[in-house]
Design a protein around this motif. Structure first.
Motif, PDB file in Angstrom:
ATOM      1  N   ARG A  16      10.554  16.643  -3.981  1.00 11.82           N
ATOM      2  CA  ARG A  16      11.119  17.973  -4.251  1.00 11.82           C
ATOM      3  C   ARG A  16      12.063  18.431  -3.140  1.00 11.82           C
ATOM      4  NH1 ARG A  16       8.594  22.744  -7.079  1.00 11.82           N
ATOM      5  NH2 ARG A  16       9.611  24.608  -6.293  1.00 11.82           N
ATOM      6  N   HIS A  17      11.659  18.189  -1.871  1.00 12.37           N
ATOM      7  CA  HIS A  17      12.410  18.740  -0.743  1.00 12.37           C
ATOM      8  C   HIS A  17      13.296  17.717  -0.034  1.00 12.37           C
ATOM      9  CE1 HIS A  17      10.346  22.635  -0.848  1.00 12.37           C
ATOM     10  NE2 HIS A  17       9.230  21.973  -1.090  1.00 12.37           N
ATOM     11  N   ARG A  18      13.092  16.420  -0.305  1.00  8.77           N
ATOM     12  CA  ARG A  18      13.914  15.349   0.302  1.00  8.77           C
ATOM     13  C   ARG A  18      13.968  15.481   1.819  1.00  8.77           C
ATOM     14  NH1 ARG A  18      14.726  10.860  -2.192  1.00  8.77           N
ATOM     15  NH2 ARG A  18      16.593  10.532  -0.925  1.00  8.77           N
ATOM     16  N   ILE A  19      12.794  15.594   2.446  1.00  9.59           N
ATOM     17  CA  ILE A  19      12.714  15.745   3.893  1.00  9.59           C
ATOM     18  C   ILE A  19      12.639  14.365   4.544  1.00  9.59           C
ATOM     19  CG2 ILE A  19      11.368  16.702   5.801  1.00  9.59           C
ATOM     20  CD1 ILE A  19      10.285  18.762   3.853  1.00  9.59           C
ATOM     21  N   THR A  20      13.427  14.154   5.567  1.00  8.52           N
ATOM     22  CA  THR A  20      13.352  12.935   6.357  1.00  8.52           C
ATOM     23  C   THR A  20      11.977  12.879   7.018  1.00  8.52           C
ATOM     24  OG1 THR A  20      15.707  13.150   6.815  1.00  8.52           O
ATOM     25  CG2 THR A  20      14.464  11.625   8.208  1.00  8.52           C
ATOM     26  N   GLN A  53      -2.034  12.099  -0.947  1.00  6.60           N
ATOM     27  CA  GLN A  53      -0.881  11.206  -1.073  1.00  6.60           C
ATOM     28  C   GLN A  53      -0.001  11.619  -2.244  1.00  6.60           C
ATOM     29  OE1 GLN A  53      -2.837   7.444  -1.442  1.00  6.60           O
ATOM     30  NE2 GLN A  53      -3.214   7.222   0.761  1.00  6.60           N
ATOM     31  N   GLU A  54      -0.631  11.921  -3.378  1.00  7.90           N
ATOM     32  CA  GLU A  54       0.137  12.326  -4.558  1.00  7.90           C
ATOM     33  C   GLU A  54       0.835  13.668  -4.317  1.00  7.90           C
ATOM     34  OE1 GLU A  54      -2.450  12.145  -7.921  1.00  7.90           O
ATOM     35  OE2 GLU A  54      -2.499   9.946  -7.953  1.00  7.90           O
ATOM     36  N   LEU A  55       0.150  14.585  -3.626  1.00 10.11           N
ATOM     37  CA  LEU A  55       0.771  15.869  -3.300  1.00 10.11           C
ATOM     38  C   LEU A  55       1.970  15.665  -2.387  1.00 10.11           C
ATOM     39  CD1 LEU A  55       0.884  18.964  -3.204  1.00 10.11           C
ATOM     40  CD2 LEU A  55      -0.799  18.879  -1.342  1.00 10.11           C
ATOM     41  N   LEU A  56       1.819  14.819  -1.373  1.00  8.13           N
ATOM     42  CA  LEU A  56       2.922  14.564  -0.451  1.00  8.13           C
ATOM     43  C   LEU A  56       4.100  13.921  -1.179  1.00  8.13           C
ATOM     44  CD1 LEU A  56       4.062  14.607   2.404  1.00  8.13           C
ATOM     45  CD2 LEU A  56       2.910  12.425   2.828  1.00  8.13           C
ATOM     46  N   LEU A  57       3.811  12.979  -2.075  1.00  9.21           N
ATOM     47  CA  LEU A  57       4.879  12.375  -2.870  1.00  9.21           C
ATOM     48  C   LEU A  57       5.664  13.434  -3.628  1.00  9.21           C
ATOM     49  CD1 LEU A  57       3.274   9.160  -4.442  1.00  9.21           C
ATOM     50  CD2 LEU A  57       5.331   9.253  -3.038  1.00  9.21           C
ATOM     51  N   HIS A  58       4.947  14.359  -4.235  1.00  8.56           N
ATOM     52  CA  HIS A  58       5.584  15.431  -5.001  1.00  8.56           C
ATOM     53  C   HIS A  58       6.457  16.299  -4.094  1.00  8.56           C
ATOM     54  CE1 HIS A  58       6.163  18.726  -7.807  1.00  8.56           C
ATOM     55  NE2 HIS A  58       5.613  19.550  -6.946  1.00  8.56           N
ATOM     56  N   LEU A  59       5.919  16.672  -2.932  1.00  9.12           N
ATOM     57  CA  LEU A  59       6.659  17.558  -2.033  1.00  9.12           C
ATOM     58  C   LEU A  59       7.879  16.868  -1.447  1.00  9.12           C
ATOM     59  CD1 LEU A  59       3.669  19.246  -0.155  1.00  9.12           C
ATOM     60  CD2 LEU A  59       5.139  20.276  -1.887  1.00  9.12           C
ATOM     61  N   ILE A  60       7.736  15.594  -1.100  1.00 11.22           N
ATOM     62  CA  ILE A  60       8.857  14.861  -0.512  1.00 11.22           C
ATOM     63  C   ILE A  60       9.968  14.682  -1.541  1.00 11.22           C
ATOM     64  CG2 ILE A  60       9.566  12.611   0.395  1.00 11.22           C
ATOM     65  CD1 ILE A  60       8.125  14.383   2.406  1.00 11.22           C
ATOM     66  N   LEU A  87       2.973   1.671   1.655  1.00 11.14           N
ATOM     67  CA  LEU A  87       3.799   1.187   0.550  1.00 11.14           C
ATOM     68  C   LEU A  87       3.952   2.232  -0.541  1.00 11.14           C
ATOM     69  CD1 LEU A  87       2.556  -2.500   0.239  1.00 11.14           C
ATOM     70  CD2 LEU A  87       4.858  -1.752   0.846  1.00 11.14           C
ATOM     71  N   LEU A  88       2.894   2.974  -0.800  1.00 10.21           N
ATOM     72  CA  LEU A  88       2.945   3.974  -1.862  1.00 10.21           C
ATOM     73  C   LEU A  88       3.925   5.095  -1.538  1.00 10.21           C
ATOM     74  CD1 LEU A  88       1.671   5.017  -4.550  1.00 10.21           C
ATOM     75  CD2 LEU A  88       0.067   6.317  -3.117  1.00 10.21           C
ATOM     76  N   LEU A  89       3.981   5.494  -0.258  1.00  9.74           N
ATOM     77  CA  LEU A  89       4.748   6.677   0.114  1.00  9.74           C
ATOM     78  C   LEU A  89       6.178   6.382   0.557  1.00  9.74           C
ATOM     79  CD1 LEU A  89       2.032   8.546   2.227  1.00  9.74           C
ATOM     80  CD2 LEU A  89       2.719   9.057  -0.123  1.00  9.74           C
ATOM     81  N   SER A  90       6.438   5.170   1.061  1.00 12.26           N
ATOM     82  CA  SER A  90       7.630   4.940   1.880  1.00 12.26           C
ATOM     83  C   SER A  90       8.814   4.354   1.136  1.00 12.26           C
ATOM     84  CB  SER A  90       7.281   4.003   3.041  1.00 12.26           C
ATOM     85  OG  SER A  90       6.156   4.470   3.737  1.00 12.26           O
ATOM     86  N   ASP A  91       9.986   4.589   1.723  1.00 14.43           N
ATOM     87  CA  ASP A  91      11.186   3.849   1.359  1.00 14.43           C
ATOM     88  C   ASP A  91      11.293   2.582   2.210  1.00 14.43           C
ATOM     89  OD1 ASP A  91      12.180   5.925  -0.417  1.00 14.43           O
ATOM     90  OD2 ASP A  91      12.586   7.075   1.398  1.00 14.43           O
ATOM     91  N   ARG A  92      10.708   2.660   3.416  1.00 13.01           N
ATOM     92  CA  ARG A  92      10.762   1.530   4.335  1.00 13.01           C
ATOM     93  C   ARG A  92       9.494   1.526   5.186  1.00 13.01           C
ATOM     94  NH1 ARG A  92      14.574   1.052   9.080  1.00 13.01           N
ATOM     95  NH2 ARG A  92      15.426   3.035   8.352  1.00 13.01           N
ATOM     96  N   THR A 110      11.032   2.600  -6.888  1.00 17.00           N
ATOM     97  CA  THR A 110      11.681   3.909  -6.868  1.00 17.00           C
ATOM     98  C   THR A 110      10.622   4.986  -6.660  1.00 17.00           C
ATOM     99  OG1 THR A 110      11.451   4.256  -9.258  1.00 17.00           O
ATOM    100  CG2 THR A 110      13.436   3.089  -8.482  1.00 17.00           C
ATOM    101  N   ARG A 111      11.059   6.106  -6.149  1.00 17.35           N
ATOM    102  CA  ARG A 111      10.101   7.199  -5.927  1.00 17.35           C
ATOM    103  C   ARG A 111       9.508   7.701  -7.238  1.00 17.35           C
ATOM    104  NH1 ARG A 111      12.280  11.027  -0.960  1.00 17.35           N
ATOM    105  NH2 ARG A 111      12.285   9.382   0.632  1.00 17.35           N
ATOM    106  N   ALA A 112      10.284   7.643  -8.291  1.00 20.19           N
ATOM    107  CA  ALA A 112       9.790   8.113  -9.595  1.00 20.19           C
ATOM    108  C   ALA A 112       8.639   7.255 -10.099  1.00 20.19           C
ATOM    109  CB  ALA A 112      10.924   8.112 -10.611  1.00 20.19           C
TER     110      ALA A 112
END
Length: 281
Positions: free
Chosen positions: A189-193, A180-187, A205-210, A230-232
């Motif tokens: 960094r790359h801002r992938i939909t 989960q933490e790795l995915l947060l970092h990659l998302i 809840l941890l990963l999502s905007d919605r 916020t993602r940060a």
């Protein structure tokens, strides 16, 4: 608008007649947005993901990506599933490079393309912490390392949309948290939909905007809830925050078909029950 679903529904015909798996729904996913789909087993979450991926057609409705109809799988869509699909006869590096190799052959690219691909694969393997295992085979890796390789492979083609179907569901709790933490970092960094299917409300809840909450089959959207962090601010410690727990209670109440207020059972599940008796000091 990055991804647009209009009236998308799915039914199946069998010996017992027609089964309505997914009620027609509308959904818009903004560019760079991370949306999690949660709901009971069999409610159509994975079916919806497969429709968006072009792996199966909808019975009704349409899926458009940047105004173009999605009619089948394409390089603009990256896929990752719960069961990793690495080729056992290829090394980690070869597995991650495979989508690029396939595209390279189709386009008959030159040596310069191959050089860029090698650099791209190396960068991703370093990013997911697998560069030292680049020549290992899937059977030589732990489950978490296999999923890291699968994630790198899903990202290597620089997809416009990443589709993930319970990718961490088979992992142990500690490895799941690391992923989960790795995915947060990659998302970040790359801002992938991203469209992400999960049964884990904490993970959503941890990963999502919605977070989009589905009903039982035939799946329909009960609610679409904006995540307030916020993602940060995202980290495993966030799961203990009162605002996080409040949103978790909302989602649990929806999943149980009750008003969005915490029940005694919800509070017990969340570890929030006051152990003192009523009127105690």
């Amino acid at each position: 608008m990055k991804l647009s679903l209009r009236g998308v529904g799915k039914s199946y015909s069998g010996r017992r007649g027609e089964t309505n798996a997914l009620s027609p729904l509308d959904m818009d996913v903004r560019e760079g947005e991370f949306i999690s789909l949660v709901g009971p087993s069999g409610c159509g979450k994975s079916t919806l993901l497969h429709i968006v991926a072009g792996l199966e057609p909808p019975t009704a409705g349409t899926v458009d990506l940047d105004g173009e109809r999605v009619r089948g799988p394409g390089a603009e869509l990256g896929l990752m599933f719960q069961q990793q699909t690495l080729f056992p006869w290829l090394s980690v590096r070869e597995n991650v490079r495979f989508p690029l190799t396939l595209a390279h052959r189709r386009s008959r690219g030159g040596a310069g393309d191959a050089g860029r691909q090698a650099a791209q694969v190396e960068g991703l393997l370093r990013l997911v912490g697998l560069w030292d295992f680049r020549d290992s085979y899937p059977a030589e890796l732990s489950g978490g390392m296999q999923q890291r390789a699968a994630l790198a492979r899903a990202l290597v083609g620089q997809p416009e949309v990443l589709l993930m179907d319970e990718p961490f569901g088979a992992l142990d709790a500690q490895t799941r948290e690391e992923m989960q933490e790795l995915l947060l970092h990659l998302i970040q960094r790359h801002r992938i939909t991203t469209l992400f299917v999960t049964h884990d409300v904490d993970e959503a809840l941890l990963l999502s905007d919605r977070v989009v909450v589905f009903s039982e089959r035939p799946g329909r959207v009960l609610a679409s809830l904006d995540v307030t962090f916020t993602r940060a601010a995202r980290s495993s410690e966030l799961k203990l925050d009162e605002a996080f727990l409040h949103q978790k209670r909302e989602i649990l109440a929806l999943l149980r078909g009750r008003p969005r207020t915490a029940t005694q059972r919800d509070r017990l599940l969340l570890g929030l029950t006051n152990t003192r008796t009523e009127g105690g000091s």
